[in-house]
Design a protein around this motif. Sequence first.
Motif, mmCIF file in Angstrom:
data_model
loop_
_atom_site.group_PDB
_atom_site.id
_atom_site.type_symbol
_atom_site.label_atom_id
_atom_site.label_comp_id
_atom_site.label_asym_id
_atom_site.label_seq_id
_atom_site.Cartn_x
_atom_site.Cartn_y
_atom_site.Cartn_z
ATOM 1 N N PHE A 41 0.197 4.468 -2.208
ATOM 2 C CA PHE A 41 0.002 5.775 -1.758
ATOM 3 C C PHE A 41 0.906 6.918 -2.165
ATOM 4 C CE2 PHE A 41 -3.217 3.419 1.096
ATOM 5 C CZ PHE A 41 -4.055 4.666 1.000
ATOM 6 N N ASP A 85 0.916 -1.085 0.144
ATOM 7 C CA ASP A 85 -0.113 -0.005 0.018
ATOM 8 C C ASP A 85 0.711 1.201 0.055
ATOM 9 O OD1 ASP A 85 -2.434 -1.543 0.176
ATOM 10 O OD2 ASP A 85 -2.635 -1.154 2.309
ATOM 11 N N SER A 89 -7.716 3.382 -6.890
ATOM 12 C CA SER A 89 -7.938 2.124 -6.202
ATOM 13 C C SER A 89 -8.810 1.220 -7.255
ATOM 14 C CB SER A 89 -8.257 2.180 -4.820
ATOM 15 O OG SER A 89 -9.695 2.864 -4.922
ATOM 16 N N LEU A 141 -3.161 5.443 -4.908
ATOM 17 C CA LEU A 141 -4.017 5.317 -3.844
ATOM 18 C C LEU A 141 -4.450 6.774 -3.051
ATOM 19 C CD1 LEU A 141 -3.297 1.954 -2.262
ATOM 20 C CD2 LEU A 141 -5.142 2.510 -3.945
ATOM 21 N N PRO A 142 -5.580 7.057 -2.893
ATOM 22 C CA PRO A 142 -6.638 6.361 -2.966
ATOM 23 C C PRO A 142 -7.252 6.703 -4.231
ATOM 24 C CG PRO A 142 -7.244 8.430 -1.702
ATOM 25 C CD PRO A 142 -5.717 8.324 -1.730
ATOM 26 N N LYS A 143 -6.819 7.456 -4.805
ATOM 27 C CA LYS A 143 -7.488 7.885 -6.081
ATOM 28 C C LYS A 143 -7.892 6.814 -7.432
ATOM 29 C CE LYS A 143 -7.764 11.305 -9.911
ATOM 30 N NZ LYS A 143 -7.034 12.465 -10.437
#
Length: 149
Positions: A77, A73, A86, A82-84
């Motif tokens: 990030f 993760d 995902s 992430l999170p855009k």
Amino acid sequence: TPRVFDFKPREHSDIGVPLGLDFETAAEMSGARFAFLRGQMARLQRAIGQYMLDQQTMENGFQECAPPVLVRDEAMFGTGQLPKFSEDSFQTTDGRWLIPTAEVSFGQSSVSNWPVRSLPELTRLSDASKRAASCEPGISILNTATGKF
């Protein structure tokens, strides 16, 4: 103004199919919007990637690398995936992510033990997997990344 050629332009499928651009096999394997490259077309794809790597490593002083294509993760990030994005990315059952772009696996967050000022200029050639509006889900994209990471 439309460009005037001294020959009759042809569609890519008319040129590529005899050279090994195989849409039918790809459709049987993976669905629409994929290509199975054979023979000269597979060699051309490899040669373009090799040319880029040679230019970056021999001419521009970059260091070639081959980092993992599965990341945690933090790497997603840290590189803004992430999170855009995902919903456009693929996550494994153990929580890791298939890289959606070549930069992700060697972004700063992936190598946090390297101080930013000492990071080498890296280059790589990889497949990257993501969903996109213009692509069938699961498309694999030949992707290059070069830069100071």
